[in-house]
Design a protein around this motif. Structure first.
Motif, mmCIF file in Angstrom:
data_model
loop_
_atom_site.group_PDB
_atom_site.id
_atom_site.type_symbol
_atom_site.label_atom_id
_atom_site.label_comp_id
_atom_site.label_asym_id
_atom_site.label_seq_id
_atom_site.Cartn_x
_atom_site.Cartn_y
_atom_site.Cartn_z
ATOM 1 N N TRP A 31 0.856 -1.189 0.000
ATOM 2 C CA TRP A 31 0.000 0.000 0.000
ATOM 3 C C TRP A 31 0.892 1.239 0.000
ATOM 4 O O TRP A 31 1.969 1.248 0.603
ATOM 5 N N GLU A 69 -10.293 -6.473 5.971
ATOM 6 C CA GLU A 69 -9.953 -6.006 4.626
ATOM 7 C C GLU A 69 -9.316 -4.623 4.683
ATOM 8 O O GLU A 69 -9.846 -3.715 5.330
ATOM 9 N N GLU A 70 -8.195 -4.466 4.016
ATOM 10 C CA GLU A 70 -7.501 -3.178 3.977
ATOM 11 C C GLU A 70 -8.046 -2.320 2.843
ATOM 12 O O GLU A 70 -8.644 -2.832 1.896
ATOM 13 N N TRP A 71 -7.796 -1.037 2.944
ATOM 14 C CA TRP A 71 -8.217 -0.124 1.890
ATOM 15 C C TRP A 71 -7.265 1.060 1.853
ATOM 16 O O TRP A 71 -6.561 1.336 2.829
#
Length: 195
Positions: A31, A69-71
């Motif tokens: 990320w 869940e990543e964002w």
């Protein structure tokens, strides 16, 4: 059904949907906020890019926000990615001074009575003024200064007339200051002496 049953736009839209679905299903390994080249925004009015290398980033927003869940922002196969140290400082908002709001534009000068027509005033008509009137169908000459008497008992002083000519058109427009007069509200007019 065969592919010939669809238009080119429908097929392109389906290809785009499938590519976006495949992109959403593909896991993200790194990320952008975990990169040493990441710069935290310092406020809503901070428009400086978050990537110090000015790379174009994608953004993943989960639909149901599960805890696991990543964002955030990401860029696949970024050659400039440098792992951020775990003890690197996070965003520092204490010293941030928001940009001042732009100054309000200056108020526009009213055009109801322009300075060059300062004598174009509306006043109550004097008693007996109606006896001296000329009817509106007897048009004043172009350029002539005159006063118009209205149905409301008012007198619009320092009016002037302009002749408009065109194909199939020959008319006189009466102005009070810079605004045309609605003749349906007028009873008549009389000349004014030049001062």
């Amino acid at each position: 059904m065969s592919l010939s049953d669809y238009t080119a736009d429908q097929l392109l839209a389906e290809f785009k949907r499938r590519a976006e679905r495949a992109e959403q299903e593909q896991p993200i390994e790194r990320w952008c906020q975990d990169c040493d080249n990441w710069r935290y925004s310092r406020g809503d009015d901070d428009t400086t890019p978050n990537c110090l290398k000015l790379h174009k980033m994608s953004f993943r927003m989960p639909e149901d926000y599960p805890d696991s869940e990543e964002w955030g922002h990401y860029r696949r196969d970024c050659a400039d990615f440098i792992d951020r140290s775990p003890d690197a400082p996070g965003p520092d908002l204490t010293a941030y001074v928001p940009k001042p709001a732009p100054p309000a534009p200056p108020p526009r000068r009213s055009t109801r009575q322009p300075a060059r027509h300062a004598d174009a005033v509306t006043v109550p008509a004097p008693a007996g003024a109606q006896l001296m009137l000329r009817p509106m169908h007897q048009r004043p000459k172009p350029g002539q200064r005159f006063a118009v008497y209205t149905k409301g008992g008012l007198m619009r002083r320092a009016c002037h007339a302009t002749r408009i000519m065109g194909v199939g058109l020959d008319a006189i427009v009466i102005y009070h200051g810079k605004y045309a007069i609605d003749e349906s509200e007028a009873i008549g007019w009389w000349p004014e002496r030049a001062e």
